[in-house]
Design an enzyme around this catalytic site. Structure first.
Site, PDB file in Angstrom:
ATOM      1  N   ASP A  75      -2.576   5.987  -1.377  1.00 20.78           N
ATOM      2  CA  ASP A  75      -3.641   6.565  -0.514  1.00 20.78           C
ATOM      3  C   ASP A  75      -4.293   5.347   0.242  1.00 20.78           C
ATOM      4  O   ASP A  75      -4.666   4.578  -0.425  1.00 20.78           O
ATOM      5  CB  ASP A  75      -4.497   7.331  -1.299  1.00 20.78           C
ATOM      6  CG  ASP A  75      -5.541   8.211  -0.777  1.00 20.78           C
ATOM      7  OD1 ASP A  75      -5.050   9.161  -0.106  1.00 20.78           O
ATOM      8  OD2 ASP A  75      -6.732   7.486  -0.571  1.00 20.78           O
ATOM      9  N   ILE A  76      -4.636   5.392   1.405  1.00 19.71           N
ATOM     10  CA  ILE A  76      -5.444   4.142   1.974  1.00 19.71           C
ATOM     11  C   ILE A  76      -6.758   4.717   1.681  1.00 19.71           C
ATOM     12  O   ILE A  76      -7.545   5.624   1.880  1.00 19.71           O
ATOM     13  CB  ILE A  76      -5.095   4.689   3.452  1.00 19.71           C
ATOM     14  CG1 ILE A  76      -3.690   4.362   3.927  1.00 19.71           C
ATOM     15  CG2 ILE A  76      -6.118   3.386   4.228  1.00 19.71           C
ATOM     16  CD1 ILE A  76      -3.541   4.509   5.543  1.00 19.71           C
ATOM     17  N   GLU A 125      -3.683  10.694   4.954  1.00 19.39           N
ATOM     18  CA  GLU A 125      -3.312   9.343   4.709  1.00 19.39           C
ATOM     19  C   GLU A 125      -2.693   8.776   3.378  1.00 19.39           C
ATOM     20  O   GLU A 125      -3.053   7.788   3.021  1.00 19.39           O
ATOM     21  CB  GLU A 125      -4.655   8.552   4.574  1.00 19.39           C
ATOM     22  CG  GLU A 125      -5.671   8.901   3.558  1.00 19.39           C
ATOM     23  CD  GLU A 125      -6.420  10.188   4.061  1.00 19.39           C
ATOM     24  OE1 GLU A 125      -7.464  10.443   3.179  1.00 19.39           O
ATOM     25  OE2 GLU A 125      -6.156  11.056   4.755  1.00 19.39           O
TER      26      GLU A 125
END
Length: 491
Positions: free
Chosen positions: A359-360, A403
């Site tokens: 996950d960004i 994301e």
């Protein structure tokens, strides 16, 4: 298949089998006066041996001979290759009904009684030779039709391979014609031709990878375009370009039969038969057979092109349906399919399966600060970095959510998965994508959760996804920009 073709090309050969030398001399003289070639046998055993060696067109067989008599010899001839197709004229001094029945039951085509009437003998031999030719022609017609049916059935199989069809065609045609070489040429846009399939006698040079130049076919091309067959019985007497003559000499070609393959009224290529041992007269039934085969090949080519185009379109549609349009990674649908596939394989083979969820960090803030266009560019760069960190063809990188990314690692232990995850984290951070609103770093970072398991049939992939998701959640809780492994006991 064409063993009796010489019966038409050469003077007929008569085999006379009689233990009476006087009769043999008489029969030989009469037959030679008729223009036939003659071979002799003095008993049944010699007759059988001579037949197997010489393959005569007709046999004059005395009913009474020492050892193997004429009736037994006739019966045994039927079991030899070609024996059931060779006319046998029994010569007998017996005229009773039982002897006549015995002759026909043994396989005789006709009989003649002694003393021999020369006019009757000549008539019977001519009639039997003519009948034999008709039978041979019918047999060859049947073989040709069988060949066409065989090839057609091959072509109608599901998902035919063009290479397979062409290879089968040249092999069957060479066997059918007893030719030394059969090739299929395909013309290029430059009008040169290359051999795309070949069946050739051992010890003869192969024409694979050779080029036949456009000027060689210039004078005949209009004939090809109209579907005309070009038959050349003796290439030494043919008017051909010098370069083509040299090429054919190197290929040891002495006779050729060229049949055009037309695709939508345009010349696709040629089906060509070569005779290399000697000149050869090509017969009408051979030309007709190759014309029909060339038509079947053209139909197959059209069918294969349509099938290949459809297959490519199907693959493209499937790719589009399983591809994320922005990052060009696998989408969530493909992720689910692949995870199910590898789960089943892992359960069957009892091998490790690992999963990384990424996950960004603080991506919503990045989008709000830099705009969605910059956000899309960021996602693409991160996707590329993750892909570069996974080197094996079996590994799958997918866009899991907005994301979020997922990496499926078949046959990989958690130790191996941790190594990959850390490499992904480092590569993404090394991109140096500015992220001033992040509370972790001034550039884009990832949080990663890792889980691994040896699948079992009584569990499901949800188990693995849940474990990796819990590990990712812990990575965020512990400060982000890090890799966390979900312990085995928690899976």
């Amino acid at each position: 298949m064409m063993g009796n073709l010489n019966h038409i090309e050469e003077t007929p050969l008569i085999l006379i089998a009689d233990d009476d030398e006087t009769i043999r001399v008489l029969l030989r003289r009469v037959m030679e006066q008729e223009g036939y070639r003659v071979a002799e046998a003095s008993d049944g055993t010699t007759c059988l041996e001579s037949f197997a060696r010489l393959q005569p067109n007709i046999i004059l067989l005395d009913a009474r001979m020492p050892g193997i008599d004429g009736f037994s010899c006739c019966l045994q001839l039927q079991s030899l290759p070609g024996g059931d197709r060779t006319p046998i004229l029994i010569v007998t001094s017996l005229e009773d009904r039982a002897s006549v029945d015995q002759a026909f039951q043994a396989g005789a085509s006709d009989f003649i009684t002694k003393p021999i009437q020369i006019a009757v003998l000549r008539h019977r031999v001519r009639r039997l030779l003519k009948t034999g030719k008709v039978v041979d022609e019918l047999r060859r017609q049947t073989e040709r039709e069988q060949l066409l049916r065989t090839l057609l059935l091959r072509q109608m199989r599901e998902s035919p391979s063009l290479d397979e069809v062409l290879n089968t065609t040249v092999s069957e045609v060479r066997h059918f014609l007893e030719a030394d070489r059969v090739v299929i040429y395909k013309f290029s846009y430059s009008k040169d031709a290359v051999v795309v399939s070949e069946a050739v006698q051992p010890m003869l040079p192969s024409l694979q990878q050779t080029i036949a130049y456009a000027n060689w076919f210039a004078e005949k091309r209009e004939l090809y375009n109209r579907g005309h067959v070009v038959s050349t019985p003796d290439l030494n007497q043919a008017d051909l370009p010098l370069s083509m003559i040299k090429f054919l000499q190197q290929a040891q070609v002495q006779a050729a039969l060229e049949v055009p393959i037309l695709l939508e009224d345009s010349l696709w290529g040629l089906l060509v038969a070569h005779q290399c041992t000697q000149p050869r007269q090509w017969f009408p039934f051979e030309i007709d057979a190759l014309e029909q085969l060339a038509g079947q090949v053209a139909l197959t080519i059209r069918h294969t092109i349509l099938y290949e185009n459809l297959h490519k379109l199907t693959q493209r549609l499937h790719l589009l349906a399983t591809l994320d349009g922005l990052t060009q990674l696998a989408n969530r649908r493909r992720f689910n399919e692949y995870l199910q596939q590898e789960w089943r394989r892992g359960a069957r083979e009892q091998t490790h399966l690992s999963l990384i969820l990424c996950d960004i960090d603080f991506f919503k803030g990045y989008n709000d600060s830099y705009g969605h266009q910059a956000g899309d560019e960021c996602l693409k760069q991160v996707a590329l970095a993750i892909s570069q960190a996974t080197r094996r063809p079996a590994d799958l990188v997918a866009r899991y959510g907005g994301e979020e990314f997922a990496v499926i690692l078949p046959n990989t232990s958690v130790e191996g998965a941790l190594y990959v995850a850390e490499e992904i984290r480092i590569k993404v951070k090394a991109l140096g994508i500015q992220h001033d609103t992040s509370s972790v770093d001034r550039s884009i970072t990832l949080s990663l959760g890792v889980a691994g398991i040896v699948p079992h049939h009584d569990t499901s992939p949800v188990t693995l996804i849940t474990a990796a998701d819990q590990a990712l959640y812990r990575a965020k809780l512990e400060g982000r920009d890090r890799v966390v492994l979900q312990a085995h006991a928690e899976i």
